[in-house]
Design a protein around this motif. Structure first.
Motif, PDB file in Angstrom:
ATOM      1  N   GLU A 153      48.135 -18.719   7.122  1.00 35.96           N
ATOM      2  CA  GLU A 153      47.039 -18.929   6.299  1.00 35.96           C
ATOM      3  C   GLU A 153      46.257 -20.231   6.110  1.00 35.96           C
ATOM      4  O   GLU A 153      45.447 -20.190   5.807  1.00 35.96           O
ATOM      5  CB  GLU A 153      47.888 -18.603   4.993  1.00 35.96           C
ATOM      6  N   LEU A 154      47.219 -21.300   6.270  1.00 35.56           N
ATOM      7  CA  LEU A 154      46.524 -22.714   6.236  1.00 35.56           C
ATOM      8  C   LEU A 154      45.637 -23.100   7.210  1.00 35.56           C
ATOM      9  O   LEU A 154      44.618 -23.696   7.031  1.00 35.56           O
ATOM     10  CB  LEU A 154      47.719 -23.598   5.983  1.00 35.56           C
ATOM     11  N   GLN A 155      45.766 -22.391   8.431  1.00 35.35           N
ATOM     12  CA  GLN A 155      44.858 -22.564   9.437  1.00 35.35           C
ATOM     13  C   GLN A 155      43.575 -21.681   9.307  1.00 35.35           C
ATOM     14  O   GLN A 155      42.474 -22.305   9.665  1.00 35.35           O
ATOM     15  CB  GLN A 155      45.516 -22.263  10.879  1.00 35.35           C
ATOM     16  N   MET A 156      43.640 -20.468   8.968  1.00 35.43           N
ATOM     17  CA  MET A 156      42.786 -19.537   8.548  1.00 35.43           C
ATOM     18  C   MET A 156      41.944 -20.199   7.539  1.00 35.43           C
ATOM     19  O   MET A 156      40.670 -19.895   7.655  1.00 35.43           O
ATOM     20  CB  MET A 156      43.260 -18.117   8.322  1.00 35.43           C
ATOM     21  N   LYS A 157      42.445 -20.621   6.551  1.00 34.01           N
ATOM     22  CA  LYS A 157      41.587 -21.233   5.589  1.00 34.01           C
ATOM     23  C   LYS A 157      41.092 -22.554   5.763  1.00 34.01           C
ATOM     24  O   LYS A 157      40.433 -23.301   4.832  1.00 34.01           O
ATOM     25  CB  LYS A 157      42.242 -20.925   4.181  1.00 34.01           C
ATOM     26  N   MET A 158      41.553 -23.098   6.804  1.00 31.45           N
ATOM     27  CA  MET A 158      41.295 -24.175   7.564  1.00 31.45           C
ATOM     28  C   MET A 158      41.418 -25.763   6.508  1.00 31.45           C
ATOM     29  O   MET A 158      40.607 -26.457   6.257  1.00 31.45           O
ATOM     30  CB  MET A 158      39.380 -24.391   7.523  1.00 31.45           C
ATOM     31  N   TYR A 159      42.670 -25.534   6.174  1.00 29.11           N
ATOM     32  CA  TYR A 159      43.137 -26.785   5.409  1.00 29.11           C
ATOM     33  C   TYR A 159      44.088 -27.632   6.437  1.00 29.11           C
ATOM     34  O   TYR A 159      44.168 -29.006   6.311  1.00 29.11           O
ATOM     35  CB  TYR A 159      44.060 -26.452   4.288  1.00 29.11           C
ATOM     36  N   THR A 181      54.080 -27.373  18.741  1.00 33.33           N
ATOM     37  CA  THR A 181      52.801 -27.363  18.223  1.00 33.33           C
ATOM     38  C   THR A 181      52.790 -28.605  17.286  1.00 33.33           C
ATOM     39  O   THR A 181      53.520 -28.573  16.359  1.00 33.33           O
ATOM     40  CB  THR A 181      51.905 -26.383  17.722  1.00 33.33           C
ATOM     41  N   VAL A 182      51.704 -29.259  17.276  1.00 31.82           N
ATOM     42  CA  VAL A 182      51.569 -30.558  16.229  1.00 31.82           C
ATOM     43  C   VAL A 182      50.380 -30.269  15.344  1.00 31.82           C
ATOM     44  O   VAL A 182      49.359 -29.674  15.744  1.00 31.82           O
ATOM     45  CB  VAL A 182      51.598 -31.804  16.747  1.00 31.82           C
ATOM     46  N   PHE A 183      50.651 -30.372  14.215  1.00 32.68           N
ATOM     47  CA  PHE A 183      49.417 -29.959  12.924  1.00 32.68           C
ATOM     48  C   PHE A 183      49.297 -31.171  12.228  1.00 32.68           C
ATOM     49  O   PHE A 183      50.242 -32.099  12.099  1.00 32.68           O
ATOM     50  CB  PHE A 183      50.092 -28.841  12.004  1.00 32.68           C
ATOM     51  N   GLU A 184      47.972 -31.278  11.785  1.00 32.56           N
ATOM     52  CA  GLU A 184      47.624 -32.374  10.918  1.00 32.56           C
ATOM     53  C   GLU A 184      46.525 -31.666   9.817  1.00 32.56           C
ATOM     54  O   GLU A 184      46.134 -30.632  10.297  1.00 32.56           O
ATOM     55  CB  GLU A 184      47.106 -33.519  11.466  1.00 32.56           C
ATOM     56  N   THR A 185      46.312 -32.357   8.808  1.00 32.32           N
ATOM     57  CA  THR A 185      45.193 -31.663   7.918  1.00 32.32           C
ATOM     58  C   THR A 185      43.571 -31.754   8.568  1.00 32.32           C
ATOM     59  O   THR A 185      43.353 -32.605   9.322  1.00 32.32           O
ATOM     60  CB  THR A 185      44.987 -32.676   6.701  1.00 32.32           C
ATOM     61  N   VAL A 186      43.005 -31.007   8.296  1.00 33.29           N
ATOM     62  CA  VAL A 186      41.478 -30.784   8.861  1.00 33.29           C
ATOM     63  C   VAL A 186      40.796 -32.135   8.794  1.00 33.29           C
ATOM     64  O   VAL A 186      40.095 -32.479   9.735  1.00 33.29           O
ATOM     65  CB  VAL A 186      40.672 -29.775   8.335  1.00 33.29           C
ATOM     66  N   GLU A 187      40.797 -32.791   7.661  1.00 30.31           N
ATOM     67  CA  GLU A 187      40.233 -34.095   7.497  1.00 30.31           C
ATOM     68  C   GLU A 187      40.576 -35.096   8.491  1.00 30.31           C
ATOM     69  O   GLU A 187      39.809 -35.839   8.989  1.00 30.31           O
ATOM     70  CB  GLU A 187      40.356 -34.422   5.906  1.00 30.31           C
ATOM     71  N   SER A 188      41.995 -35.283   8.423  1.00 34.44           N
ATOM     72  CA  SER A 188      42.488 -36.157   9.154  1.00 34.44           C
ATOM     73  C   SER A 188      42.278 -36.053  10.889  1.00 34.44           C
ATOM     74  O   SER A 188      41.987 -37.055  11.550  1.00 34.44           O
ATOM     75  CB  SER A 188      44.313 -36.217   9.009  1.00 34.44           C
ATOM     76  N   PHE A 189      41.964 -34.705  11.325  1.00 38.10           N
ATOM     77  CA  PHE A 189      42.050 -34.410  12.623  1.00 38.10           C
ATOM     78  C   PHE A 189      40.326 -34.981  12.866  1.00 38.10           C
ATOM     79  O   PHE A 189      40.387 -35.492  14.175  1.00 38.10           O
ATOM     80  CB  PHE A 189      41.990 -32.887  12.788  1.00 38.10           C
TER      81      PHE A 189
END
Length: 231
Positions: A153-159, A181-189
């Protein structure tokens, strides 16, 4: 579309198109690599799950994150994998978020409590491996199904978005086991990549993406196109 014989060819075509389904299945919309491992043409040099970084599309999903600064990869379309280039990311972001930051989306009921727990871990700790998200967020085995739904959900809504991979480490700081897999916020990416996201009107962005899809695939399924764009 130009011929794709290696990773660089794939990146070139992806940059030209702007976005693509991953996994080799167009799902009625568009995919740069138009075949999956199940229906690879016998004469193709591109072959799935061989481990060859130049000719295996499964390897490319991590290579774009580790070697490129202008391509995002995550679960973006139909709850499964896809790519969006920097040139088109702000358009999808406008449509998916509808101008809302995470807190606004959560308090308006568009995101679950488990999504909030995951997002809090990532926003507080920066780029975080999947196994560490579970540890830091106190997620147990009983949370597995809900956790996976929230992560998607968080990836699909692009957070949040994928940003690489990492092994677990033992007490000596040595990596072991499979990478996660490593995740971060879209803004940080995007900030780390020196790219500034721009604000766009959701309807204008929707229409721009839709027009681009028809250019890429005039025979695209209209219902699939709408779902592809809106998530």
């Amino acid at each position: 579309m130009g011929e794709i014989l290696c990773f660089d060819d794939f990146c070139r075509e992806l940059k030209n198109s702007g976005f693509s389904m991953g996994g080799g299945k167009a799902k009625g919309v568009y995919a740069v690599v138009p075949f999956s491992w199940e229906n690879t043409p016998p004469d193709s040099v591109i072959r799935w799950h061989t481990g060859d970084p130049e000719t295996d599309p499964w390897e490319w999903r991590m290579r774009v994150l580790e070697e490129r600064s202008d391509i995002a990869y995550a679960k973006l379309f139909f709850g499964t994998s896809g790519y969006i280039t920097a040139d088109w990311y702000s358009d999808f972001l406008a449509v998916r978020r509808e101008g809302m930051i995470f807190e606004e989306a959560y308090y308006s009921g568009k995101l679950t409590k488990m999504s909030a727990r995951i997002y809090e871990v990532i926003s507080e700790n920066g780029a975080t491996a999947l196994h560490d998200i579970k540890r830091l967020g106190g997620f147990g085995k009983e949370d597995n199904s809900g956790f996976e739904r929230a992560l998607t959900e968080l990836q699909m809504k692009m957070y949040i978005t994928m940003c690489g991979r990492m092994q677990k480490k033992n007490k000596f700081g040595e990596g072991y086991g499979w990478s996660s897999t490593v995740f971060e916020t879209v803004e940080s990416f995007w900030e780390k990549r020196g790219i500034e996201l721009t604000e766009k009107q959701p309807q204008d962005a929707f229409e721009a993406i839709e027009a681009r899809i028809w250019q890429l695939n005039p025979k695209a399924d209209p219902k699939a196109v709408r779902k592809f764009i809106k998530g």
